[in-house]
Design a protein around this motif. Structure first.
Motif, PDB file in Angstrom:
ATOM      1  N   ASP A   1       9.605  -6.036   2.996  1.00 45.59           N
ATOM      2  CA  ASP A   1       9.626  -7.418   3.485  1.00 45.59           C
ATOM      3  C   ASP A   1       8.427  -7.721   4.374  1.00 45.59           C
ATOM      4  O   ASP A   1       7.874  -8.830   4.328  1.00 45.59           O
ATOM      5  N   PHE A   2       8.009  -6.733   5.194  1.00 43.52           N
ATOM      6  CA  PHE A   2       6.928  -6.981   6.144  1.00 43.52           C
ATOM      7  C   PHE A   2       5.563  -7.049   5.468  1.00 43.52           C
ATOM      8  O   PHE A   2       4.558  -7.320   6.131  1.00 43.52           O
ATOM      9  N   GLN A   3       5.493  -6.809   4.143  1.00 47.28           N
ATOM     10  CA  GLN A   3       4.221  -6.900   3.430  1.00 47.28           C
ATOM     11  C   GLN A   3       3.948  -8.320   2.940  1.00 47.28           C
ATOM     12  O   GLN A   3       2.838  -8.609   2.495  1.00 47.28           O
ATOM     13  N   PHE A   4       4.944  -9.185   2.996  1.00 48.13           N
ATOM     14  CA  PHE A   4       4.800 -10.608   2.668  1.00 48.13           C
ATOM     15  C   PHE A   4       4.228 -10.819   1.256  1.00 48.13           C
ATOM     16  O   PHE A   4       3.297 -11.594   1.055  1.00 48.13           O
ATOM     17  N   CYS A   5       4.785 -10.092   0.286  1.00 51.35           N
ATOM     18  CA  CYS A   5       4.399 -10.264  -1.113  1.00 51.35           C
ATOM     19  C   CYS A   5       5.311 -11.294  -1.773  1.00 51.35           C
ATOM     20  O   CYS A   5       6.450 -11.507  -1.330  1.00 51.35           O
ATOM     21  N   ASP A   6       4.798 -11.914  -2.838  1.00 46.64           N
ATOM     22  CA  ASP A   6       5.637 -12.777  -3.676  1.00 46.64           C
ATOM     23  C   ASP A   6       6.425 -11.854  -4.597  1.00 46.64           C
ATOM     24  O   ASP A   6       6.099 -11.661  -5.775  1.00 46.64           O
TER      25      ASP A   6
ATOM     26  N   PHE B   1      -0.041  -7.936   1.738  1.00 50.09           N
ATOM     27  CA  PHE B   1      -0.455  -6.761   2.496  1.00 50.09           C
ATOM     28  C   PHE B   1       0.222  -5.535   1.890  1.00 50.09           C
ATOM     29  O   PHE B   1       0.986  -4.827   2.551  1.00 50.09           O
ATOM     30  N   ALA B   2      -0.084  -5.301   0.600  1.00 46.96           N
ATOM     31  CA  ALA B   2       0.580  -4.227  -0.140  1.00 46.96           C
ATOM     32  C   ALA B   2       0.222  -2.847   0.393  1.00 46.96           C
ATOM     33  O   ALA B   2       0.979  -1.888   0.200  1.00 46.96           O
ATOM     34  N   ASP B   3      -0.931  -2.718   1.055  1.00 47.52           N
ATOM     35  CA  ASP B   3      -1.339  -1.406   1.569  1.00 47.52           C
ATOM     36  C   ASP B   3      -0.845  -1.165   2.998  1.00 47.52           C
ATOM     37  O   ASP B   3      -1.158  -0.122   3.582  1.00 47.52           O
ATOM     38  N   TRP B   4      -0.099  -2.089   3.556  1.00 52.38           N
ATOM     39  CA  TRP B   4       0.490  -1.882   4.884  1.00 52.38           C
ATOM     40  C   TRP B   4       1.774  -1.069   4.729  1.00 52.38           C
ATOM     41  O   TRP B   4       2.709  -1.494   4.046  1.00 52.38           O
ATOM     42  N   GLN B   5       1.811   0.085   5.367  1.00 56.00           N
ATOM     43  CA  GLN B   5       2.985   0.935   5.339  1.00 56.00           C
ATOM     44  C   GLN B   5       3.839   0.696   6.585  1.00 56.00           C
ATOM     45  O   GLN B   5       3.480  -0.061   7.478  1.00 56.00           O
ATOM     46  N   ARG B   6       4.970   1.367   6.607  1.00 55.67           N
ATOM     47  CA  ARG B   6       5.903   1.177   7.723  1.00 55.67           C
ATOM     48  C   ARG B   6       5.255   1.530   9.062  1.00 55.67           C
ATOM     49  O   ARG B   6       5.510   0.876  10.076  1.00 55.67           O
TER      50      ARG B   6
END
Length: 267
Positions: free
Chosen positions: A52-57, A109-114
């Motif tokens: 959820d925190f990656q804000f992808c569609d 932000f698909a490359d943002w990890q936890r």
């Protein structure tokens, strides 16, 4: 007499024939599944795990991924799956759909990890949500990217994240910002008070209170207050180092023995 040993040879295990219907059906189903098994979608075409925190569609990306899976299954059924050396160049979607998929992954932000998300929350609470430069150092990503993430987070976070997680993050950041405001207020008041004296290191006077155990005297408290103003509130390691280097307290073993945390509580 030497011991006499006979090598029995390797033991051979023979499969025992069975007429159990359960075992026979299980083996038949397994064989049928092996014959119908379709290769998985190549790694470079699979979607990364979307948080959820990656804000992808997420909805649109999953739709495109299902489309790719269907096309790949059709290739497998026709026996047209490329060889392993060529499969890395496989594209199943049309050029327009592939461009859309790449754009959605890039804009998000698909490359943002936890760990990046936790570092962002920690940095926002520690430095304030608007201090992007220091938050970026905490996260370990470029300032421009962190600034874009911060704008997206505070704009869409309430709808993208689960309610409980969003409320927890907001409470954490607001608590940190309140602490920063308290420090700023104390720093301003200290600067104003010290500015009232020509030589605050020697002439500053105030009502000082003792702590548990040994009571610090007026000179010790005066220097601690001036050093806190000099190095900034919270830099207790620097304050402690200045105390240890000061000739005035060379034989003040109690003050020299205080830890950085103890000096911070006193200040």
């Amino acid at each position: 007499v030497a011991p006499f040993f006979i090598d029995p040879g390797k033991r051979e295990r023979k499969t025992v024939a069975t007429y159990n219907e359960t075992v026979l059906n299980r083996n038949a189903a397994r064989s049928e599944a092996d014959t119908k098994r379709i290769p998985r979608l190549p790694r470079h075409l699979r979607l990364p795990r979307i948080e959820d925190f990656q804000f992808c569609d997420k909805e649109r990306l999953e739709e495109l991924s299902r489309r790719e899976t269907e096309l790949f299954q059709e290739l497998a059924e026709r026996g047209e799956v490329p060889q392993p050396n060529d499969i890395k160049n496989l594209q199943l979607l049309s050029d327009e759909e592939q461009a859309e998929k790449n754009r959605l992954l890039t804009e998000a932000f698909a490359d943002w990890q936890r760990q990046h998300f936790h570092a962002f929350v920690k940095g926002s609470a520690k430095y304030g949500r608007h201090d992007v430069d220091r938050i970026a150092k905490e996260v370990g990503k470029p300032v421009e990217e962190v600034a874009r993430y911060a704008a997206t987070f505070w704009d869409r976070g309430s709808s993208a994240l689960a309610t409980a997680e969003w409320e927890r993050v907001v409470r954490t950041v607001e608590r940190g910002e309140k602490h920063l405001e308290d420090i700023a207020r104390r720093t301003s008041a200290t600067a104003k008070f010290i500015g009232m004296f020509d030589n605050p290191w020697e002439t500053l006077e105030f009502r000082h209170a003792g702590d548990r155990g040994r009571v610090l005297n007026a000179a010790e408290d005066r220097y601690l207050l001036c050093l806190t103003h000099l190095h900034g509130y919270g830099n207790w390691d620097r304050v402690r180092m200045s105390v240890r280097r000061c000739e005035r307290f060379r034989f003040d073993f109690h003050l020299l023995s205080l830890s950085s945390e103890a000096l911070g509580r006193r200040c």
